[in-house]
Design an enzyme around this catalytic site. Structure first.
Site, mmCIF file in Angstrom:
data_model
loop_
_atom_site.group_PDB
_atom_site.id
_atom_site.type_symbol
_atom_site.label_atom_id
_atom_site.label_comp_id
_atom_site.label_asym_id
_atom_site.label_seq_id
_atom_site.Cartn_x
_atom_site.Cartn_y
_atom_site.Cartn_z
ATOM 1 N N ARG A 1 2.068 6.453 9.965
ATOM 2 C CA ARG A 1 3.383 6.857 9.428
ATOM 3 C C ARG A 1 3.957 7.979 10.286
ATOM 4 O O ARG A 1 5.147 8.014 10.581
ATOM 5 C CB ARG A 1 3.260 7.339 7.967
ATOM 6 N N GLN B 1 7.680 2.248 5.972
ATOM 7 C CA GLN B 1 6.324 1.780 5.661
ATOM 8 C C GLN B 1 6.059 0.430 6.339
ATOM 9 O O GLN B 1 5.025 0.237 6.983
ATOM 10 C CB GLN B 1 6.167 1.654 4.142
ATOM 11 N N HIS C 1 11.380 -0.235 1.695
ATOM 12 C CA HIS C 1 10.619 0.878 2.265
ATOM 13 C C HIS C 1 10.398 0.558 3.751
ATOM 14 O O HIS C 1 9.273 0.271 4.191
ATOM 15 C CB HIS C 1 9.291 1.017 1.519
ATOM 16 N N CYS D 1 -0.518 0.594 1.332
ATOM 17 C CA CYS D 1 0.401 1.647 1.805
ATOM 18 C C CYS D 1 0.074 3.011 1.204
ATOM 19 O O CYS D 1 0.581 4.022 1.696
ATOM 20 C CB CYS D 1 1.829 1.252 1.488
ATOM 21 N N ASP E 1 -0.626 -3.249 -2.984
ATOM 22 C CA ASP E 1 0.075 -2.001 -3.304
ATOM 23 C C ASP E 1 -0.191 -1.725 -4.789
ATOM 24 O O ASP E 1 -0.649 -2.609 -5.521
ATOM 25 C CB ASP E 1 1.583 -2.187 -3.031
ATOM 26 N N ARG F 1 14.676 9.712 -0.119
ATOM 27 C CA ARG F 1 13.880 8.872 -1.028
ATOM 28 C C ARG F 1 14.621 8.863 -2.351
ATOM 29 O O ARG F 1 14.778 9.926 -2.984
ATOM 30 C CB ARG F 1 12.472 9.424 -1.175
HETATM 31 N N1 CP Z 1 3.288 5.089 1.192
HETATM 32 C C1 CP Z 1 4.107 6.138 0.921
HETATM 33 O O1 CP Z 1 5.344 6.060 1.064
HETATM 34 O O2 CP Z 1 3.467 7.267 0.534
HETATM 35 P P1 CP Z 1 4.139 8.499 -0.226
HETATM 36 O O3 CP Z 1 4.720 7.957 -1.519
HETATM 37 O O4 CP Z 1 3.035 9.481 -0.457
HETATM 38 O O5 CP Z 1 5.230 9.047 0.648
#
Ligand code: CP
Length: 307
Positions: free
Chosen positions: A294, A132, A129, A266, A226, A102
């Protein structure tokens, strides 16, 4: 060797095959049936930003598959003291079977991919992402909806990684995708072009409504939103809330869609900003199925890349 850096790293057929694999893994998990498909395999998880879902679902997913995941906060690595991303990738690639990262800058994922010598998975970057978006479309698919017949409406800040990934995956699968957002937070031309040139898309999937969210939501099968203040955008907080307020997913907006519209987010949600309590907690909301999925999707991705 395969990677998952953007949604375009998978073909339409591969995405649909992945969904079948997710369904099977989810059923096995629910039945308590062991599925140690990655016995002895290891995953490095680099985090430059905070996470609840991505971190825990990858960690638990590797455990359930018989492997091991290491959480690596970038501040605790030598990256924070100037070791390059390329050298970090070269070292981790010799210890681990895959890297999930990330990152703030999508370019760092490309460097990891070039230098690691093992599969690299995007756990969120400033641009995309994909884990997601794959989960989001799987969550719709598992409910039996025909993806070629549905319209997904995204309401809110459309210049973000989640919208970008949704746009690309919708293009790849031929799903109609509408965006309703202020002109200040439109999807970038670069991303629209990527979606537009996708040869697998049998229609141009994106329609943008900058002034009329209710019209955009008309007859929608799915309404998605979002956070208005993504990680790294906190400085513009007040301006964002002012400009994005007309695009809030509330009862009025939802009433413009089909009666059985699915509401998605998300997470994390800022209740009372981009979505009201009444909507996120309503029977139309599948937000927590999305969050659960997820885990199952990540397991299918890991299995696809590491077996
Ligand atoms: N939606 C998502 O990626 O959640 P986090 O940021 O908690 O990983």
């Amino acid at each position: 060797m395969r990677n998952l850096i953007t949604d375009q790293d998978l073909t339409k057929d591969e995405i649909l095959a992945l969904f079948e694999s997710v369904k099977e893994l989810k059923e096995k998990q629910k039945r308590g049936e062991p599925h140690r498909l990655l016995e002895g395999k290891t995953l490095a998880m680099i985090f430059e930003k905070t996470s609840l879902r991505t971190r825990t679902s990858f960690e638990i997913g590797m455990f359930q598959l018989g492997g091991h995941a290491s959480f690596l906060n970038s501040q605790d690595l030598q990256l924070g003291r100037g070791e390059t991303v390329a050298d970090t990738a070269r070292v981790l690639g010799r210890y681990y079977n895959a890297i999930m990262a990330r990152v703030f800058d999508h370019g760092n994922l490309e460097t990891l991919r070039e230098c690691a010598g093992v599969p690299v998975i995007n756990g969120l970057s400033d641009k995309f992402h994909p884990c997601q978006a794959l989960t989001d479309i799987f969550t719709i698919w598992e409910r039996g909806l025909d993806l070629r017949e549905i319209t997904i409406v995204f309401a809110g800040d459309a210049d973000n990684n989640v919208t970008n990934s949704l746009m690309l995956i919708c293009a790849r699968l031929g799903i109609r995708f509408r965006v309703t957002c202020p002109v200040e937070y439109m999807p970038r031309e670069e991303i629209i072009s990527l979606a537009q040139i996708d040869k697998a898309a049998d229609m141009f999937p994106v329609a943008i409504y900058t002034s009329d969210p209710k019209n955009a939501a008309r007859n929608a099968d799915v309404i998605y939103t979002d956070t208005w203040v993504s990680m790294g955008k906190e400085k513009e907080n007040k301006k964002r809330i002012r400009l994005l307020s007309p695009y809030q997913v509330n009862k009025e907006l939802v009433s413009c869609a089909k009666n059985d519209v699915l509401v998605m987010h998300c997470l994390p949600a800022h209740r009372g900003q981009e979505i009201t309590d009444e909507v996120i907690d309503s029977t139309n909301s599948i937000v927590f199925d999305q969050a659960e999925n997820r885990l199952h999707v990540q397991k299918a991705i890991l299995t696809m890349l590491l077996r």
